[in-house]
Structure formats: structure tokens, C-alpha cells
Write a protein that holds these residues in place. Structure first.
Motif, PDB file in Angstrom:
ATOM      1  N   TYR A 143      52.358 -64.506  14.369  1.00 12.36           N
ATOM      2  CA  TYR A 143      53.303 -65.423  14.994  1.00 12.36           C
ATOM      3  C   TYR A 143      53.381 -66.765  14.279  1.00 12.36           C
ATOM      4  CZ  TYR A 143      53.964 -62.113  18.734  1.00 12.36           C
ATOM      5  OH  TYR A 143      54.292 -60.974  19.443  1.00 12.36           O
ATOM      6  N   SER A 144      52.650 -66.916  13.187  1.00  9.08           N
ATOM      7  CA  SER A 144      52.745 -68.143  12.382  1.00  9.08           C
ATOM      8  C   SER A 144      52.553 -67.764  10.916  1.00  9.08           C
ATOM      9  CB  SER A 144      51.696 -69.171  12.814  1.00  9.08           C
ATOM     10  OG  SER A 144      50.407 -68.652  12.625  1.00  9.08           O
ATOM     11  N   GLY A 145      53.031 -68.617  10.034  1.00 11.55           N
ATOM     12  CA  GLY A 145      52.896 -68.369   8.600  1.00 11.55           C
ATOM     13  C   GLY A 145      53.888 -67.335   8.104  1.00 11.55           C
ATOM     14  N   THR A 146      53.631 -66.813   6.906  1.00 11.50           N
ATOM     15  CA  THR A 146      54.471 -65.779   6.295  1.00 11.50           C
ATOM     16  C   THR A 146      53.567 -64.663   5.788  1.00 11.50           C
ATOM     17  OG1 THR A 146      54.381 -66.863   4.144  1.00 11.50           O
ATOM     18  CG2 THR A 146      56.255 -67.437   5.560  1.00 11.50           C
ATOM     19  N   ARG A 147      54.173 -63.538   5.438  1.00 20.93           N
ATOM     20  CA  ARG A 147      53.411 -62.395   4.905  1.00 20.93           C
ATOM     21  C   ARG A 147      53.406 -62.472   3.383  1.00 20.93           C
ATOM     22  NH1 ARG A 147      52.150 -58.184   8.335  1.00 20.93           N
ATOM     23  NH2 ARG A 147      51.712 -56.954   6.491  1.00 20.93           N
ATOM     24  N   ALA A 148      52.225 -62.435   2.797  1.00 15.39           N
ATOM     25  CA  ALA A 148      52.098 -62.449   1.340  1.00 15.39           C
ATOM     26  C   ALA A 148      52.644 -61.169   0.717  1.00 15.39           C
ATOM     27  CB  ALA A 148      50.634 -62.644   0.949  1.00 15.39           C
ATOM     28  N   ASP A 149      52.641 -60.053   1.486  1.00 16.19           N
ATOM     29  CA  ASP A 149      53.094 -58.769   0.941  1.00 16.19           C
ATOM     30  C   ASP A 149      54.590 -58.532   1.135  1.00 16.19           C
ATOM     31  OD1 ASP A 149      52.939 -58.474   3.691  1.00 16.19           O
ATOM     32  OD2 ASP A 149      51.984 -56.505   3.628  1.00 16.19           O
ATOM     33  N   ASP A 150      55.326 -59.545   1.585  1.00 15.79           N
ATOM     34  CA  ASP A 150      56.766 -59.406   1.799  1.00 15.79           C
ATOM     35  C   ASP A 150      57.495 -60.552   1.104  1.00 15.79           C
ATOM     36  OD1 ASP A 150      59.348 -58.988   2.639  1.00 15.79           O
ATOM     37  OD2 ASP A 150      58.917 -59.167   4.778  1.00 15.79           O
ATOM     38  N   PRO A 151      58.074 -60.303  -0.083  1.00 19.24           N
ATOM     39  CA  PRO A 151      58.754 -61.384  -0.811  1.00 19.24           C
ATOM     40  C   PRO A 151      59.967 -61.951  -0.067  1.00 19.24           C
ATOM     41  CG  PRO A 151      59.116 -59.270  -1.893  1.00 19.24           C
ATOM     42  CD  PRO A 151      58.120 -59.034  -0.791  1.00 19.24           C
ATOM     43  N   ASN A 152      60.491 -61.209   0.913  1.00 18.00           N
ATOM     44  CA  ASN A 152      61.627 -61.711   1.692  1.00 18.00           C
ATOM     45  C   ASN A 152      61.190 -62.606   2.848  1.00 18.00           C
ATOM     46  OD1 ASN A 152      63.617 -60.249   0.218  1.00 18.00           O
ATOM     47  ND2 ASN A 152      62.901 -58.403   1.259  1.00 18.00           N
ATOM     48  N   ASP A 153      59.922 -62.663   3.114  1.00 19.06           N
ATOM     49  CA  ASP A 153      59.399 -63.439   4.243  1.00 19.06           C
ATOM     50  C   ASP A 153      59.111 -64.864   3.756  1.00 19.06           C
ATOM     51  OD1 ASP A 153      58.472 -64.068   6.752  1.00 19.06           O
ATOM     52  OD2 ASP A 153      56.560 -63.032   6.531  1.00 19.06           O
ATOM     53  N   ILE A 154      60.148 -65.698   3.736  1.00 21.42           N
ATOM     54  CA  ILE A 154      60.005 -67.044   3.155  1.00 21.42           C
ATOM     55  C   ILE A 154      59.981 -68.158   4.195  1.00 21.42           C
ATOM     56  CG2 ILE A 154      60.972 -66.380   0.919  1.00 21.42           C
ATOM     57  CD1 ILE A 154      63.650 -67.561   1.845  1.00 21.42           C
ATOM     58  N   TYR A 155      60.324 -67.851   5.432  1.00 21.97           N
ATOM     59  CA  TYR A 155      60.328 -68.877   6.480  1.00 21.97           C
ATOM     60  C   TYR A 155      59.121 -68.696   7.386  1.00 21.97           C
ATOM     61  CZ  TYR A 155      65.096 -69.504   4.930  1.00 21.97           C
ATOM     62  OH  TYR A 155      66.195 -69.727   4.162  1.00 21.97           O
ATOM     63  N   PRO A 156      58.362 -69.760   7.614  1.00 20.37           N
ATOM     64  CA  PRO A 156      57.215 -69.638   8.518  1.00 20.37           C
ATOM     65  C   PRO A 156      57.655 -69.055   9.866  1.00 20.37           C
ATOM     66  CG  PRO A 156      57.198 -71.778   7.438  1.00 20.37           C
ATOM     67  CD  PRO A 156      58.515 -71.121   7.106  1.00 20.37           C
ATOM     68  N   HIS A 157      56.907 -68.097  10.357  1.00 18.87           N
ATOM     69  CA  HIS A 157      57.287 -67.391  11.580  1.00 18.87           C
ATOM     70  C   HIS A 157      57.436 -68.328  12.764  1.00 18.87           C
ATOM     71  CE1 HIS A 157      55.526 -63.395   9.851  1.00 18.87           C
ATOM     72  NE2 HIS A 157      56.462 -63.918   9.105  1.00 18.87           N
ATOM     73  N   GLU A 158      56.600 -69.355  12.856  1.00 20.00           N
ATOM     74  CA  GLU A 158      56.685 -70.254  14.001  1.00 20.00           C
ATOM     75  C   GLU A 158      57.995 -71.043  14.048  1.00 20.00           C
ATOM     76  OE1 GLU A 158      54.154 -72.445  10.866  1.00 20.00           O
ATOM     77  OE2 GLU A 158      54.470 -70.386  11.530  1.00 20.00           O
ATOM     78  N   HIS A 159      58.764 -71.038  12.947  1.00 21.29           N
ATOM     79  CA  HIS A 159      60.058 -71.738  12.916  1.00 21.29           C
ATOM     80  C   HIS A 159      61.251 -70.795  13.102  1.00 21.29           C
ATOM     81  CE1 HIS A 159      57.927 -75.289  11.872  1.00 21.29           C
ATOM     82  NE2 HIS A 159      57.537 -74.820  10.698  1.00 21.29           N
TER      83      HIS A 159
END
Length: 187
Positions: free
Chosen positions: A133-149
Motif C-alpha cells: 500500500y506504499s512505495g513502488t514495485r522494483a520488479d514492475d517498470p510500469n509502477d512509477i507512482y508511489p502507491h500511497e498517492h
């Protein structure tokens, strides 16, 4: 598909997390389901709530498993030779029919001995972990926005509050890897 196919169900294991008595089965079609049993003191309540909540979350656009209410006879069940479960100490051990029978003993039954439960169809793809629920996934290059936002997570808080869903934790989530047309993505 509306739940597991009728007929024999092969018990293939027991997930190690959570407090609800549950086990995995493979039905006659070869589909895998998580079967969650209702506690004796609250028959039909947890399973009904989960089906209703997943239908609401699906309707508003969230990825949820396909849940349905099933009734089955304990005689439909057999245990796979390779089925395992974790002991309370975290050690892996063979899952025996006696284990399944112990879980079923504490479960409410209809007059004919059948058991009502929740069947949650396994989501397609390969499990790569839990959703954070916070941060991003290092294994997903499309995951660029912190989850909490992310607005979909802020919105999920509103719906969870409306449904009194207080168990939205990483341990109750799954991130799945899918491959479509040579393209891999997480969902």
C-alpha cells in the motif's frame, strides 16, 4: 463459471495464512478454488459478506477473485497424495483426510450433512507477491507512482469504510504476473 464443477473435488493443500479454516481444491474441470468454511457460531455470515463485497468492488472497477457460494458433501472430497499444509510452527507436513475432517467437524451442516462454504476461484497468472500500500514495485517498470498517492487506493478506503471492510492488508492481496501477446504485466 458459477463455482466449482459438481462431482469429486481433490483437496490439493491448505494456505498458511489467515484464521479462517480453508483448503484448496481442484474440481472436475481442473479449475482450482479456495474453499473457506463458515464458523459454527456465525453460519453463512462470513461467506455471504465476502461474496457481496467482492461483487461491489468488482462493479466499481477493482480486480477481485470470482467468489460464489457452494454446498458440498464431505464424501465429494479426497486428498491429493502431494497435498501439504503448514503446522502452527511453520513446518510443512502432508495434508491428510483426517485434517480435512477435523475442519469440517466444526463447520455448520444442513440436515442432509451438506456443507455451505465460499468458493473463491484462483485468479489466473503467476503469483509474484503481495500488493504493498506504499512505495513502488522494483520488479514492475510500469509502477512509477508511489502507491500511497494513487487515487484508486484513496478511493478504496472510502468503499472499504462504507462496507466496514477493516481487513485491507497486504497479506490479503495478491499481485499476479500475466503474459498476453508476448507482453508481460502485473495485475
Amino acid at each position: 463459471v458459477d463455482g466449482p464443477a459438481p462431482g469429486s473435488w481433490l483437496v490439493t493443500g491448505r494456505p498458511g495464512s489467515g484464521i479462517t479454516p480453508k483448503f484448496t481444491i481442484k474440481d472436475a474441470r481442473g479449475d482450482t478454488y479456495l474453499i473457506k468454511l463458515d464458523p459454527a457460531e456465525f453460519p453463512e455470515l462470513p461467506s455471504s459478506v465476502e461474496v457481496i463485497a467482492t461483487k461491489i468492488f468488482h462493479a466499481i472497477g477493482y480486480h477481485v477473485p470470482e467468489d460464489s457460494i457452494v454446498t458440498f458433501s464431505p464424501s465429494q472430497l479426497s486428498v491429493a497424495a502431494t497435498a501439504t499444509m503448514r503446522t502452527p510452527q511453520g513446518k510443512k507436513k502432508p495434508l491428510l483426510m483426517a485434517d480435512v475432517e477435523a475442519w469440517l467437524r466444526a463447520t455448520p451442516k444442513a440436515a442432509d450433512g451438506r456443507i455451505r462454504a465460499l468458493a473463491s476461484r484462483y485468479v489466473p497468472g503467476k503469483v509474484v507477491g503481495q500488493f504493498r500500500y506504499s512505495g513502488t514495485r522494483a520488479d514492475d517498470p510500469n509502477d512509477i507512482y508511489p502507491h500511497e498517492h494513487r487515487r484508486e487506493l484513496r478511493g478504496s478506503r472510502v468503499f472499504a469504510a462504507w462496507l466496514n471492510h477493516d481487513d485491507a492488508r497486504a497479506v490479503n492481496t495478491m499481485v499476479m504476473r500475466h503474459t498476453e501477446g508476448g507482453r508481460r504485466y502485473l495485475k
